[in-house]
Design an enzyme around this catalytic site. Structure first.
Site, PDB file in Angstrom:
ATOM      1  N   ARG A 172       0.834  -1.222   0.000  1.00  8.80           N
ATOM      2  CA  ARG A 172       0.000   0.000   0.000  1.00  8.80           C
ATOM      3  C   ARG A 172       0.866   1.270   0.000  1.00  8.80           C
ATOM      4  O   ARG A 172       0.525   2.254   0.651  1.00  8.80           O
ATOM      5  CB  ARG A 172      -0.934   0.019   1.219  1.00  8.80           C
ATOM      6  CG  ARG A 172      -1.980  -1.098   1.259  1.00  8.80           C
ATOM      7  CD  ARG A 172      -2.980  -0.975   0.118  1.00  8.80           C
ATOM      8  NE  ARG A 172      -4.101  -1.904   0.247  1.00  8.80           N
ATOM      9  CZ  ARG A 172      -4.101  -3.152  -0.227  1.00  8.80           C
ATOM     10  NH1 ARG A 172      -3.047  -3.641  -0.849  1.00  8.80           N
ATOM     11  NH2 ARG A 172      -5.180  -3.908  -0.100  1.00  8.80           N
ATOM     12  N   SER A 245     -11.193  -1.035   2.379  1.00  2.00           N
ATOM     13  CA  SER A 245     -10.548  -1.055   3.697  1.00  2.00           C
ATOM     14  C   SER A 245     -10.254   0.373   4.130  1.00  2.00           C
ATOM     15  O   SER A 245      -9.597   1.114   3.396  1.00  2.00           O
ATOM     16  CB  SER A 245      -9.217  -1.808   3.642  1.00  2.00           C
ATOM     17  OG  SER A 245      -9.396  -3.123   3.206  1.00  2.00           O
ATOM     18  N   GLU A 342      -6.046   4.048   5.216  1.00  4.72           N
ATOM     19  CA  GLU A 342      -5.587   3.765   3.852  1.00  4.72           C
ATOM     20  C   GLU A 342      -5.988   4.880   2.879  1.00  4.72           C
ATOM     21  O   GLU A 342      -5.167   5.332   2.080  1.00  4.72           O
ATOM     22  CB  GLU A 342      -6.144   2.417   3.374  1.00  4.72           C
ATOM     23  CG  GLU A 342      -5.664   2.066   1.982  1.00  4.72           C
ATOM     24  CD  GLU A 342      -6.331   0.847   1.401  1.00  4.72           C
ATOM     25  OE1 GLU A 342      -5.996  -0.268   1.844  1.00  4.72           O
ATOM     26  OE2 GLU A 342      -7.181   1.005   0.503  1.00  4.72           O
TER      27      GLU A 342
HETATM   28  P1  FAD Z   1      -8.818   8.119  -5.992  1.00  2.00           P
HETATM   29  O1  FAD Z   1      -9.601   7.645  -4.843  1.00  2.00           O
HETATM   30  O2  FAD Z   1      -9.430   9.166  -6.842  1.00  2.00           O
HETATM   31  O3  FAD Z   1      -7.395   8.623  -5.490  1.00  2.00           O
HETATM   32  C1  FAD Z   1      -6.661   7.867  -4.555  1.00  2.00           C
HETATM   33  C2  FAD Z   1      -5.297   8.524  -4.361  1.00  2.00           C
HETATM   34  O4  FAD Z   1      -4.548   8.464  -5.568  1.00  2.00           O
HETATM   35  C3  FAD Z   1      -5.389  10.008  -4.024  1.00  2.00           C
HETATM   36  O5  FAD Z   1      -4.290  10.334  -3.200  1.00  2.00           O
HETATM   37  C4  FAD Z   1      -5.219  10.681  -5.377  1.00  2.00           C
HETATM   38  O6  FAD Z   1      -4.719  11.999  -5.276  1.00  2.00           O
HETATM   39  C5  FAD Z   1      -4.234   9.770  -6.046  1.00  2.00           C
HETATM   40  N1  FAD Z   1      -4.363   9.727  -7.497  1.00  2.00           N
HETATM   41  C6  FAD Z   1      -5.424   9.250  -8.199  1.00  2.00           C
HETATM   42  N2  FAD Z   1      -5.156   9.307  -9.517  1.00  2.00           N
HETATM   43  C7  FAD Z   1      -3.920   9.836  -9.640  1.00  2.00           C
HETATM   44  C8  FAD Z   1      -3.089  10.144 -10.744  1.00  2.00           C
HETATM   45  N3  FAD Z   1      -3.475   9.938 -11.999  1.00  2.00           N
HETATM   46  N4  FAD Z   1      -1.868  10.701 -10.506  1.00  2.00           N
HETATM   47  C9  FAD Z   1      -1.455  10.940  -9.240  1.00  2.00           C
HETATM   48  N5  FAD Z   1      -2.200  10.647  -8.153  1.00  2.00           N
HETATM   49  C10 FAD Z   1      -3.416  10.102  -8.354  1.00  2.00           C
HETATM   50  N6  FAD Z   1      -7.547  -1.023  -2.966  1.00  2.00           N
HETATM   51  C11 FAD Z   1      -6.672  -2.057  -3.008  1.00  2.00           C
HETATM   52  O7  FAD Z   1      -5.449  -1.855  -3.070  1.00  2.00           O
HETATM   53  N7  FAD Z   1      -7.112  -3.356  -2.963  1.00  2.00           N
HETATM   54  C12 FAD Z   1      -8.414  -3.671  -2.885  1.00  2.00           C
HETATM   55  O8  FAD Z   1      -8.764  -4.848  -2.853  1.00  2.00           O
HETATM   56  C13 FAD Z   1      -9.356  -2.603  -2.852  1.00  2.00           C
HETATM   57  N8  FAD Z   1     -10.689  -2.878  -2.752  1.00  2.00           N
HETATM   58  C14 FAD Z   1     -11.575  -1.847  -2.704  1.00  2.00           C
HETATM   59  C15 FAD Z   1     -12.951  -2.154  -2.618  1.00  2.00           C
HETATM   60  C16 FAD Z   1     -13.881  -1.143  -2.573  1.00  2.00           C
HETATM   61  C17 FAD Z   1     -15.343  -1.501  -2.487  1.00  2.00           C
HETATM   62  C18 FAD Z   1     -13.460   0.208  -2.626  1.00  2.00           C
HETATM   63  C19 FAD Z   1     -14.486   1.314  -2.633  1.00  2.00           C
HETATM   64  C20 FAD Z   1     -12.110   0.530  -2.700  1.00  2.00           C
HETATM   65  C21 FAD Z   1     -11.157  -0.504  -2.737  1.00  2.00           C
HETATM   66  N9  FAD Z   1      -9.773  -0.239  -2.812  1.00  2.00           N
HETATM   67  C22 FAD Z   1      -8.873  -1.269  -2.896  1.00  2.00           C
HETATM   68  C23 FAD Z   1      -9.272   1.155  -2.807  1.00  2.00           C
HETATM   69  C24 FAD Z   1      -9.303   1.822  -4.213  1.00  2.00           C
HETATM   70  O9  FAD Z   1     -10.154   1.143  -5.085  1.00  2.00           O
HETATM   71  C25 FAD Z   1      -7.917   1.876  -4.837  1.00  2.00           C
HETATM   72  O10 FAD Z   1      -7.016   2.570  -3.997  1.00  2.00           O
HETATM   73  C26 FAD Z   1      -7.921   2.576  -6.198  1.00  2.00           C
HETATM   74  O11 FAD Z   1      -6.673   2.459  -6.825  1.00  2.00           O
HETATM   75  C27 FAD Z   1      -8.316   4.040  -6.107  1.00  2.00           C
HETATM   76  O12 FAD Z   1      -8.546   4.505  -7.433  1.00  2.00           O
HETATM   77  P2  FAD Z   1      -9.283   5.871  -7.721  1.00  2.00           P
HETATM   78  O13 FAD Z   1      -9.159   6.156  -9.165  1.00  2.00           O
HETATM   79  O14 FAD Z   1     -10.660   5.816  -7.192  1.00  2.00           O
HETATM   80  O15 FAD Z   1      -8.374   6.886  -6.890  1.00  2.00           O
HETATM   81  N1  EPU Z   2     -11.563 -10.571   9.769  1.00  2.91           N
HETATM   82  C1  EPU Z   2     -12.204 -10.369  10.949  1.00  2.91           C
HETATM   83  N2  EPU Z   2     -13.367  -9.649  10.963  1.00  2.91           N
HETATM   84  C2  EPU Z   2     -13.898  -9.144   9.813  1.00  2.91           C
HETATM   85  C3  EPU Z   2     -13.241  -9.364   8.585  1.00  2.91           C
HETATM   86  C4  EPU Z   2     -12.060 -10.079   8.582  1.00  2.91           C
HETATM   87  O1  EPU Z   2     -11.745 -10.801  11.999  1.00  2.91           O
HETATM   88  O2  EPU Z   2     -14.941  -8.497   9.895  1.00  2.91           O
HETATM   89  C5  EPU Z   2     -10.287 -11.313   9.776  1.00  2.91           C
HETATM   90  C6  EPU Z   2     -10.445 -12.722   9.282  1.00  2.91           C
HETATM   91  O3  EPU Z   2      -9.720 -13.556  10.129  1.00  2.91           O
HETATM   92  C7  EPU Z   2      -9.782 -12.716   7.920  1.00  2.91           C
HETATM   93  C8  EPU Z   2      -8.750 -11.600   8.069  1.00  2.91           C
HETATM   94  O4  EPU Z   2      -9.357 -10.654   8.951  1.00  2.91           O
HETATM   95  O5  EPU Z   2      -9.174 -13.918   7.645  1.00  2.91           O
HETATM   96  C9  EPU Z   2      -8.385 -10.912   6.766  1.00  2.91           C
HETATM   97  O6  EPU Z   2      -9.586 -10.467   6.119  1.00  2.91           O
HETATM   98  P1  EPU Z   2      -9.667 -10.331   4.526  1.00  2.91           P
HETATM   99  O7  EPU Z   2      -9.253 -11.608   3.886  1.00  2.91           O
HETATM  100  O8  EPU Z   2     -10.976  -9.759   4.160  1.00  2.91           O
HETATM  101  O9  EPU Z   2      -8.504  -9.325   4.173  1.00  2.91           O
HETATM  102  P2  EPU Z   2      -8.167  -7.906   4.770  1.00  2.91           P
HETATM  103  O10 EPU Z   2      -6.795  -8.003   5.350  1.00  2.91           O
HETATM  104  O11 EPU Z   2      -9.220  -7.376   5.659  1.00  2.91           O
HETATM  105  C10 EPU Z   2      -7.002  -7.105   2.578  1.00  2.91           C
HETATM  106  C11 EPU Z   2      -6.945  -5.824   1.831  1.00  2.91           C
HETATM  107  C12 EPU Z   2      -8.118  -5.718   0.874  1.00  2.91           C
HETATM  108  C13 EPU Z   2      -8.055  -6.883  -0.104  1.00  2.91           C
HETATM  109  C14 EPU Z   2      -8.136  -8.182   0.702  1.00  2.91           C
HETATM  110  C15 EPU Z   2      -8.016  -9.401  -0.176  1.00  2.91           C
HETATM  111  C16 EPU Z   2      -5.791  -4.212   3.213  1.00  2.91           C
HETATM  112  C17 EPU Z   2      -5.911  -3.023   4.093  1.00  2.91           C
HETATM  113  N3  EPU Z   2      -6.941  -4.700   2.743  1.00  2.91           N
HETATM  114  O12 EPU Z   2      -8.143  -7.036   3.411  1.00  2.91           O
HETATM  115  O13 EPU Z   2      -8.000  -4.508   0.142  1.00  2.91           O
HETATM  116  O14 EPU Z   2      -9.118  -6.831  -1.018  1.00  2.91           O
HETATM  117  O15 EPU Z   2      -7.067  -8.204   1.674  1.00  2.91           O
HETATM  118  O16 EPU Z   2      -6.714  -9.549  -0.597  1.00  2.91           O
HETATM  119  O17 EPU Z   2      -4.686  -4.659   2.942  1.00  2.91           O
HETATM  120  C18 EPU Z   2      -8.583  -2.202   0.209  1.00  2.91           C
HETATM  121  O18 EPU Z   2      -7.376  -1.979   0.265  1.00  2.91           O
HETATM  122  O19 EPU Z   2      -9.447  -1.282   0.157  1.00  2.91           O
HETATM  123  C19 EPU Z   2      -9.044  -3.583   0.201  1.00  2.91           C
HETATM  124  C20 EPU Z   2     -10.330  -3.930   0.194  1.00  2.91           C
END
Ligand code: FAD
Ligand code: EPU
Length: 350
Positions: A172, A245, A342
């Protein structure tokens, strides 16, 4: 949009952030042609003031209005710039503009027989944001597939191309995240493969493929399995506002993780960025403090996942930030672990 850029004053950002909280930009600049950036950043407001680059707004929390200008990149092209012959594992280079929707790119690559991004299916947002926090899920991080990042560098007002090694990708984290005012990412080049190396070891993928009746997985089937797990676990921002997250999984020194594990056997502990550190599950820590499903007016914690803060309708960014601070304080008090948000917090500091 055919012109190189378009300006709008006092632009609402409510529909441009997946929390769906109200916010407004003094000046919104939508840029369709990255070549216009050096000229645009010659104007005083962009040259001298803060500029927030906004993609899909799926990783920002507007706790207040952004200061200065907001810049959105809208170019949408995807193309193969160098095709592999299938004999080497990583030789097809795909270039995508920053404005492309991330999941659309994943589907495009799979449709062209290219493997590498399948575990990252269904992450919201844009291509330009993917390198910022080195998006990761299901055992993969985008940095592993990035060949180069094209970016406008504000201090030098030049368009640059940074190889993956220059991007300092970590969990991240990246060079771009550490210096948020320095770069505008304009396009990303991905190194993909016509010879899949599937990553199926991450918890849940194998089981999901089995439940789908898949005996011989392909990259597209892995992406489908990931989508199915994600749809079950994470709330859809189109239904309830959220940014995925809200906290990063904390990385702590190994002895601290060992002590916590000795006291709490169920705590999930993973390898950190190196052998001396461990990554703890923030979701578990928050869950143990009783926050899952908690709700205060329209600000709350998802009932399906303790790490996801949600806006049930009319919460403000400031209310969500206040809730997040109290969640982090309770985890610190009970476990001695500091949680860091995050999403980028705009209009307030953590
Ligand atoms: P924004 O939210 O618009 O911006 C995020 C940051 O990036 C800001 O600091 C912004 O200034 C900067 N930024 C954006 N575009 C640019 C650019 N072109 N140049 C320079 N800076 C820029 N993230 C994960 O890593 N793994 C996940 O599994 C994951 N699951 C998600 C699930 C849900 C339901 C949601 C809502 C979010 C999740 N995210 C996850 C977070 C998010 O989707 C990612 O961080 C994504 O890359 C953000 O993209 P965005 O275009 O919406 O960026
Ligand atoms: N857990 C709980 N309570 C909950 C949910 C999860 O105790 O309500 C525990 C469970 O034991 C589970 C563990 O947490 O095994 C990990 O949960 P999960 O597999 O959902 O992964 P996470 O660590 O919570 C991360 C990323 C996600 C990504 C998933 C899958 C971060 C901060 N988040 O979540 O990214 O999709 O792994 O790889 O690293 C995001 O960054 O926005 C995001 C959704």
């Amino acid at each position: 949009m055919t012109e190189a850029y378009r300006l709008a004053e006092r632009a609402r950002l409510d529909a441009r952030n997946t929390f769906g909280v109200p916010a407004r930009a003094d000046l919104l600049v939508e840029v369709n042609d990255a070549a216009a950036l050096p000229e645009l950043f010659g104007y005083a407001m962009l040259r001298d003031g803060p500029v927030l680059v906004l993609g899909g707004g799926s990783n920002v929390l507007f706790a207040g209005d952004p200061r200065g200008a907001v810049l959105a990149l809208t170019a949408q092209s995807i193309r193969i710039v160098e095709d592999g012959d299938g004999t080497d594992a990583r030789v097809t280079i795909v270039r995508a503009d920053a404005g492309v929707e991330w999941h659309a790119l994943v589907l495009w690559t799979l449709g062209h027989g290219l493997a590498g991004l399948e575990n990252l299916a269904l992450i919201p947002g844009t291509v330009g944001a993917a390198p910022i926090q080195n998006i990761g899920a299901y055992g993969a991080e985008v940095g592993d597939c990035i060949h180069a990042v094209e970016a406008f560098e504000r201090p030098t007002r030049t368009l640059r191309r940074l190889g993956a090694d220059a991007c300092a990708f970590a969990y991240r984290d990246s060079l771009f995240k550490r210096e948020p005012e320095r770069f505008v990412v304009t396009a990303v080049e991905f190194a993909l493969s016509r010879t899949p190396r599937l990553r199926l070891d991450y918890a849940g993928i194998g089981e999901e493929l089995a439940a789908m009746g898949v005996g011989a997985p392909t990259p597209s089937l892995v992406a489908e399995a990931v989508c199915r797990i994600r749809r079950r676990k994470l709330p859809d921002p189109a239904v309830v506002g959220n940014a995925g997250s809200f906290f990063k999984n904390p990385i702590v020194p190994a002895p601290q993780a060992d002590a916590l594990k000795a006291a709490h056997a169920a705590l999930p502990v993973f390898r950190g960025n190196d052998d001396a550190t461990r990554k703890l599950s923030a979701a578990w820590l928050i869950d143990q403090c009783g926050w899952k499903g908690h709700r205060e007016n329209d600000a709350g914690v998802a009932a399906s996942h303790a790490l996801v803060l949600v806006n049930h309708g009319h919460a403000s960014g400031a209310q969500l930030l206040d809730l997040a601070r109290r969640i982090a304080a309770s985890v610190r008090e009970r476990f001695g672990v500091a949680l860091e948000p995050e999403p980028r917090i705009v209009g307030a500091s953590w």
